[in-house]
Design an enzyme around this catalytic site. Sequence first.
Site, PDB file in Angstrom:
ATOM      1  CG  HIS A 186      -4.111   3.770  -5.084  1.00  0.00           C
ATOM      2  ND1 HIS A 186      -4.670   4.100  -3.887  1.00  0.00           N
ATOM      3  CD2 HIS A 186      -4.956   2.903  -5.675  1.00  0.00           C
ATOM      4  CE1 HIS A 186      -5.827   3.480  -3.772  1.00  0.00           C
ATOM      5  NE2 HIS A 186      -6.034   2.752  -4.842  1.00  0.00           N
ATOM      6  CG  ASP A 452     -10.543   0.745   1.041  1.00  0.00           C
ATOM      7  OD1 ASP A 452      -9.669   1.332   1.705  1.00  0.00           O
ATOM      8  OD2 ASP A 452     -10.888   1.115  -0.096  1.00  0.00           O
TER       9      ASP A 452
HETATM   10  C1  PEP Z   1     -10.014  -2.337  -2.282  1.00  0.00           C
HETATM   11  O1  PEP Z   1     -10.292  -1.513  -1.413  1.00  0.00           O
HETATM   12  O2  PEP Z   1      -9.724  -3.522  -2.038  1.00  0.00           O
HETATM   13  C2  PEP Z   1      -9.969  -1.942  -3.706  1.00  0.00           C
HETATM   14  C3  PEP Z   1      -9.795  -2.835  -4.654  1.00  0.00           C
HETATM   15  O3  PEP Z   1     -10.092  -0.620  -3.986  1.00  0.00           O
HETATM   16  P1  PEP Z   1      -8.916   0.433  -3.874  1.00  0.00           P
HETATM   17  O4  PEP Z   1      -7.624  -0.308  -3.627  1.00  0.00           O
HETATM   18  O5  PEP Z   1      -8.886   1.202  -5.146  1.00  0.00           O
HETATM   19  O6  PEP Z   1      -9.349   1.247  -2.690  1.00  0.00           O
HETATM   20 MG    MG Z   2     -11.193   0.398  -1.953  1.00  0.00          MG
END
Ligand code: PEP
Ligand code: MG
Length: 570
Positions: A186, A452
């Site tokens: 993140h 994910d």
């Molecule tokens: C993902 O998992 O692709 C997504 C957009 O959510 P995050 O990156 O917040 O887990």
């Molecule tokens: Mg995600």
Amino acid sequence: MKGIGASPGIAIGKVLIKKEPEIKIEKLAISDSGQEIQRLKEARETCKEQIKNLYDRTLKTMGKKEAQIFEAHGMILEDPEFFGQVEEKISNESFNAEYALKEVTDTFVELFKNMDNEYMRERAADIKDVTTRVTRILLGIESTDFSSLDEEIIIIAEDLTPSDTAQMDKEKVLGFITEIGGKTAHSAIMARTLEIPAVVGVEDITELANNGDYIVFDGDEGTVVLNPEDDVIEEYKNKQAEYIKLKNRLNELKGEKSITKDGVEVELVANIGTPRDVKGVIKNDGEGVGLYRTEFLYMDRDRLPTEEEQFEAYKKVAEKLKDKPIVIRTLDIGGDKELSYLDLPKEMNPFLGYRAIRLCLDRTDIFKTQLRALLRASAYGNIKIMFPMISSIEEVRQAKAVLEEIKEDLRKENIKFNEEIEVGIMVEIPAVAVMSDLFAKEVDFFSIGTNDLIQYTTAVDRGNRKISYLYNQFHPALLRLVKMVIDNGHKEGIWVGMCGEVAGDPKLIPILIGLGLDEFSMSPISILKSRWIIKNLSKKEMEEMAEKVINLPTAEDVEKFIDENIDIEI
Ligand code: PEP
Ligand code: MG
């Protein structure tokens, strides 16, 4: 040195290493309490100056509301009741200033924390903040404050939290390099949103570099050169100039449609984490927001945001974007995003644990507050609701049932909201992709979360550097799942988007066009480049390419095929 390119751009500048030394407070018996009280007074004075600077800066860069917090901190520093008690402890019990301060802080924080009044509870965190600052000054501990820097620097750290990234002063932070993290960590995502160049996963960089060293890096390629020779600096300066030229060319695409050569229009929208990020969306001509990660509203604080606070945040985004679509995702906490105040037990596998919709369906108090705020804000713009980490049909039905309950409450209270509000889910767990034909009957849209989906499909932790070579967006299994989700969504007549980082991957965009993706949601910084790519493709040709690609056996074959057959160079 080589790391993972996490946020594009070339950075050239001086190193600032982020180290947060531990604060250890010893209990000492002092002989001259007068002198100790004087030491405390001087530390308070220094602290006052720091806080004043922070107030001025925040007022200038963000506004009055954001700066208010430092006004409150200044008042705590002046509080005679609080510091009177600290001084008493120094004179009566001969404690050293640090220890006396800690004792009084603990008593106050405990007292405030248990109060019913939310305002008072908040003050507990403020007191802690201020006294930690004073303690650091007393102990001579320098802390790195990214929001008030005197000179332009490149930050080097073992890891950065999303809040570190959020606080960064864009004028002064030329870029950052971390040891930990992958492209989808993140902090990396935030760097792209803030348009700060970044490289992550550079082994031992905090050991190798020193404060004041010179460093250059390429946030696209992930290359880093510490204390470079003149010719290398020259080379990076040229690259920087090229990068700026390219950005200028892309700027010319503002206001144009995202449409293929054979006339197929798609939607190019943005991922955001806070209402402040909307600026970047507008600047980069985003056609809306495909993913608003609301968890950042819940982070960097010591209690849950109230319905009113959330409502204000969502409304602000809705109003700024007028009638453009805004997909707001309900709380997706867990994994690499923690909420300390919820006191969730440590888990062996946080990415597979008690998180996101699982937590919301358990803690319906938290969920309902958010849904109320979202529904109320839906009266002010084109808001859509999206549930994260769905793994079963039951979860979708339960989440929708809670939403219906809140709608009913609002109707009874005569509070307006969009009765037609669209509800969708993230497709980020393979179980959902595999059963997407059935899920499509339950919702208004899908948004594929590849960050994910890759990690769960291939069993590769998205933040683990050691196995980052296995985390591969070209994996044919991912592309097959994506195709399945798009086809199943379309069969049921719902639109299918993607908000994982793959949606903005220049090499994969042509394949996604070929597979029929309707909406691409990405870091604002990637939007114009993606528009350029799309405008130079023909959907019909890409359909043929996609057909071939999903039948290839390895990720390497997929990437090679794209490199050899599709020209995306600008
Ligand atoms: C993902 O998992 O692709 C997504 C957009 O959510 P995050 O990156 O917040 O887990
Ligand atoms: Mg995600």
